[in-house]
Write a protein that holds these residues in place. Structure first.
Motif, PDB file in Angstrom:
ATOM      1  N   VAL A   1      86.614  58.288  73.101  1.00  0.00           N
ATOM      2  CA  VAL A   1      87.952  58.846  73.245  1.00  0.00           C
ATOM      3  C   VAL A   1      88.983  57.711  73.146  1.00  0.00           C
ATOM      4  CG1 VAL A   1      89.496  60.087  74.819  1.00  0.00           C
ATOM      5  CG2 VAL A   1      87.044  60.598  74.811  1.00  0.00           C
ATOM      6  N   GLY A   2      90.052  57.956  72.419  1.00  0.00           N
ATOM      7  CA  GLY A   2      91.154  56.990  72.380  1.00  0.00           C
ATOM      8  C   GLY A   2      91.795  56.910  73.753  1.00  0.00           C
ATOM      9  N   LYS A   3      91.822  55.711  74.332  1.00  0.00           N
ATOM     10  CA  LYS A   3      92.354  55.574  75.689  1.00  0.00           C
ATOM     11  C   LYS A   3      93.806  56.040  75.781  1.00  0.00           C
ATOM     12  CE  LYS A   3      89.569  51.547  76.904  1.00  0.00           C
ATOM     13  NZ  LYS A   3      89.618  50.097  77.207  1.00  0.00           N
ATOM     14  N   ARG A   4      94.595  55.654  74.791  1.00  0.00           N
ATOM     15  CA  ARG A   4      96.006  56.023  74.833  1.00  0.00           C
ATOM     16  C   ARG A   4      96.255  57.407  74.257  1.00  0.00           C
ATOM     17  NH1 ARG A   4     100.126  52.836  75.604  1.00  0.00           N
ATOM     18  NH2 ARG A   4      99.797  50.668  76.142  1.00  0.00           N
ATOM     19  N   THR A   5      95.534  57.707  73.187  1.00  0.00           N
ATOM     20  CA  THR A   5      95.815  58.947  72.467  1.00  0.00           C
ATOM     21  C   THR A   5      95.217  60.171  73.149  1.00  0.00           C
ATOM     22  OG1 THR A   5      93.796  58.736  71.158  1.00  0.00           O
ATOM     23  CG2 THR A   5      95.788  57.717  70.278  1.00  0.00           C
ATOM     24  N   GLY A   6      94.122  59.967  73.927  1.00  0.00           N
ATOM     25  CA  GLY A   6      93.418  61.107  74.487  1.00  0.00           C
ATOM     26  C   GLY A   6      92.752  61.952  73.421  1.00  0.00           C
ATOM     27  N   ARG A   7      92.505  61.333  72.276  1.00  0.00           N
ATOM     28  CA  ARG A   7      91.877  62.062  71.181  1.00  0.00           C
ATOM     29  C   ARG A   7      90.430  61.618  71.036  1.00  0.00           C
ATOM     30  NH1 ARG A   7      94.069  62.048  64.894  1.00  0.00           N
ATOM     31  NH2 ARG A   7      92.283  60.768  64.342  1.00  0.00           N
ATOM     32  N   VAL A   8      89.536  62.586  70.803  1.00  0.00           N
ATOM     33  CA  VAL A   8      88.145  62.239  70.556  1.00  0.00           C
ATOM     34  C   VAL A   8      88.032  61.689  69.138  1.00  0.00           C
ATOM     35  CG1 VAL A   8      85.780  63.062  70.408  1.00  0.00           C
ATOM     36  CG2 VAL A   8      87.331  64.058  72.089  1.00  0.00           C
TER      37      VAL A   8
END
Lengths: 125, 125
Positions: free
Chosen positions: B45-52
């Motif tokens: 998961v992107g730490k900043r983006t919250g995107r998988v």
């Protein structure tokens, strides 16, 4: 966009930009006063969107409280390397009013619920 | 946008729109021919983006292959209720050319790597 990562030496379950799902689970959550609030049980991902909608913080039943699961928006979890856990900027007192549920009393996690959680933590949907 | 969910009877770890991280982990992956490819180890998961960014499919070392971790874009995982697992539309043969690595030989998971994985599976970044 991901930030550009230069992560030659970090563990495989984490880079500057990415973190592994199973590393998030079980991580301790503190508030800004350093008080332990609980730990991340898991987090909910939009099946189609691939977006993390919220993480679920839980704490053990030792306080005798039924409502011990707290959905918290991903954006509100700030990892602190020094303490090795997430910091959420919320008082223990304020947690009493935060969206929560008992394990045996799950709400319907539909889009209205997600909007409600985000809005409690001041995040526009 | 989330789809609107009407999920009165589903388990707490899954709704029409959302799935729990720890339910994804361990789920078996098949191809369209019904051949078992492996299972989801975890996902990044992107730490900043919250995107998988991608899921990591693994399979045991029984085949004697060193490279047994395959990053697969979230969008390419299609859950099939009937078989109780994910379907990824890729031949076993094609997997040989797919991005992969051995547990002890981790690549640098920076944004270039993510772009490469998505592009192998035909997904624009």
């Amino acid at each position: 966009m991901l930030e550009r990562a230069s992560d030659g030496d970090v563990a495989h379950d984490e880079t500057a930009a990415l973190i592994a799902s199973d590393k998030v689970e079980g991580t301790t959550v503190y508030n800004k006063n350093g008080e332990k609030l609980g730990q991340i049980e898991n987090f909910m991902v939009g099946k189609r969107t691939g977006r993390v909608e919220y993480a679920v913080m839980s704490f053990g039943g030792i306080l005798g409280l039924g409502k011990n699961h707290y959905p918290i928006p991903w954006d509100r979890l700030e990892y602190n390397v020094g303490i090795g856990g997430y910091i959420v900027d919320i008082d223990k007192e304020a947690l009493k009013d935060a969206p929560s549920y008992a394990q045996d009393d799950q709400p319907q996690f539909n889009s209205d619920y997600v909007v409600g959680v985000r809005s409690y933590y001041g995040i526009p949907y």
